[in-house]
Design a protein around this motif. Structure first.
Motif, PDB file in Angstrom:
ATOM      1  N   SER A  54     -19.970 -70.369  15.128  1.00 25.77           N
ATOM      2  CA  SER A  54     -19.011 -70.184  14.033  1.00 25.77           C
ATOM      3  C   SER A  54     -18.922 -71.423  13.152  1.00 25.77           C
ATOM      4  O   SER A  54     -18.899 -72.552  13.645  1.00 25.77           O
ATOM      5  N   GLY A  55     -18.869 -71.191  11.838  1.00 23.97           N
ATOM      6  CA  GLY A  55     -18.727 -72.288  10.894  1.00 23.97           C
ATOM      7  C   GLY A  55     -20.009 -73.033  10.601  1.00 23.97           C
ATOM      8  O   GLY A  55     -19.988 -74.048   9.910  1.00 23.97           O
ATOM      9  N   THR A  56     -21.143 -72.561  11.131  1.00 30.46           N
ATOM     10  CA  THR A  56     -22.430 -73.225  10.917  1.00 30.46           C
ATOM     11  C   THR A  56     -23.504 -72.184  10.621  1.00 30.46           C
ATOM     12  O   THR A  56     -23.277 -70.977  10.722  1.00 30.46           O
TER      13      THR A  56
ATOM     14  N   SER B  86     -16.760 -75.663  16.451  1.00 33.64           N
ATOM     15  CA  SER B  86     -18.020 -74.929  16.314  1.00 33.64           C
ATOM     16  C   SER B  86     -18.828 -75.089  17.593  1.00 33.64           C
ATOM     17  O   SER B  86     -19.490 -76.109  17.798  1.00 33.64           O
TER      18      SER B  86
ATOM     19  N   VAL C 123     -12.490 -69.774  10.135  1.00 30.87           N
ATOM     20  CA  VAL C 123     -12.772 -70.407  11.425  1.00 30.87           C
ATOM     21  C   VAL C 123     -11.589 -71.220  11.927  1.00 30.87           C
ATOM     22  O   VAL C 123     -11.204 -71.126  13.091  1.00 30.87           O
TER      23      VAL C 123
ATOM     24  N   SER D 141     -17.002 -78.807  12.992  1.00 29.60           N
ATOM     25  CA  SER D 141     -16.517 -78.687  14.359  1.00 29.60           C
ATOM     26  C   SER D 141     -15.001 -78.675  14.461  1.00 29.60           C
ATOM     27  O   SER D 141     -14.376 -79.510  15.104  1.00 29.60           O
TER      28      SER D 141
END
Length: 303
Positions: A27-29, A46, A163, A182
């Motif tokens: 998530s988020g990447t 993350s 996120v 992160s």
């Protein structure tokens, strides 16, 4: 500022876990990996975590040259941040070179081991950090295998707003959103990271911890920030935001061969033993940015 970002984010019963076969997006990447069996997607950063063992795997991407940043991972530099380098290996990874570091660090009274994969190019450096308690050393191979399964997917959707579990309002502050990293949102005045211009980072604790003395914890957490070990606090104030109690700390610090800077930190303690943290940093116009950091902090809201 490069070191500030790097070390800010480095700075958080035996069980056997086999490897799963399912690749999972982080998530988020724009990255995915095959997590060890029993690891679940984290809601705080993350990556993935295994609550029972206190282990985690997280991904950070820094907008800095890989060749330049990896030079910062010396025994001396890590030791100055409370980490000990046990081993360093250069490997072939996804068609290029990468470094794998094995590190130890004491946190919350426990010894942790880290398997850290570092790779990238001239524009970015990716850190894939596998962390596990020393008593769970048997997890080492499954975690290392997992971080080495990391691949990039340019089509993967990244929406930081979906996120994180919080929000802040930067309207009329001059700060620009730069990056999600992160579990944290990064902002700077000039829209660049790294930068010598003022920055602010908003994030949350990676794991749940029991805090008995909020003030002492906030002061110790502040001193763990890059360059803040010997900081002289100008203000240490109780604060309540979004019905969360915490402490606001402001200090001016000066590193060797560098101009003085002001560091602002607010920590808000959550009911479930976690915390939220806001860190502002500036080398210019201290009063102006102190007011801006405070204004932004007061807009903090949990989702």
């Amino acid at each position: 500022m490069k070191n500030f970002l790097l070390f800010t984010f480095l700075a958080f019963a035996n069980l056997y876990l086999s490897q799963s076969n399912q690749r999972v997006s982080v998530s988020g990447t724009k990255y995915s990996m095959i997590p060890p069996e029993g690891f679940e997607k984290s809601q705080s950063f993350s990556g993935f975590q295994h609550t029972e063992s206190g282990s985690s795997i997280m991904i950070n991407e820094l907008p800095a040259s890989y060749e330049d940043l990896v030079k910062e991972f010396t025994s001396e530099a890590l030791k100055s941040k409370g980490m000990n380098l046990l081993d360093k290996t250069i490997i072939d990874f996804n068609g290029s070179k990468a470094n794998v570091f094995k590190i130890t660090q004491v946190a919350n009274g426990k010894i942790y081991l880290k398997q850290l994969l570092v790779f990238g190019d001239q524009t970015k450096t990716v850190l894939v950090n596998g962390i596990y308690p020393e008593i769970n050393k048997n997890l080492e191979e499954s975690i290392k295998k997992s971080i080495l399964s990391t691949i990039y997917n340019s089509e993967q959707n990244v929406d930081p707003a979906n996120v994180v579990s919080f929000s802040v309002d930067i309207a009329d502050s001059g700060f620009k959103f730069i990056k999600y990293m992160s579990g944290s949102l990064l902002y700077s005045i000039d829209g660049k990271i790294p930068t010598d211009k003022p920055t602010i980072i908003v994030g949350n604790s990676i794991s749940k911890i029991s805090v008995k003395d909020f003030k002492k914890f906030a002061e110790d957490r502040f001193r763990s920030l890059p360059g803040a070990k010997d900081a002289v606090f100008k203000n240490v104030n109780k604060i309540t935001i979004d019905n969360l109690n915490g402490y606001e700390i402001i200090a001016e610090v000066s590193e060797k061969e560098d101009q003085p800077q002001m560091i602002y930190q607010t920590i808000l303690f959550n009911e479930d033993s976690g915390y939220f943290i806001i860190v502002g940093q500036t080398k210019e116009n201290f009063e102006k940015y102190k007011s801006l950091f405070q204004k932004i902090s007061k807009t903090f809201k949990r989702k």
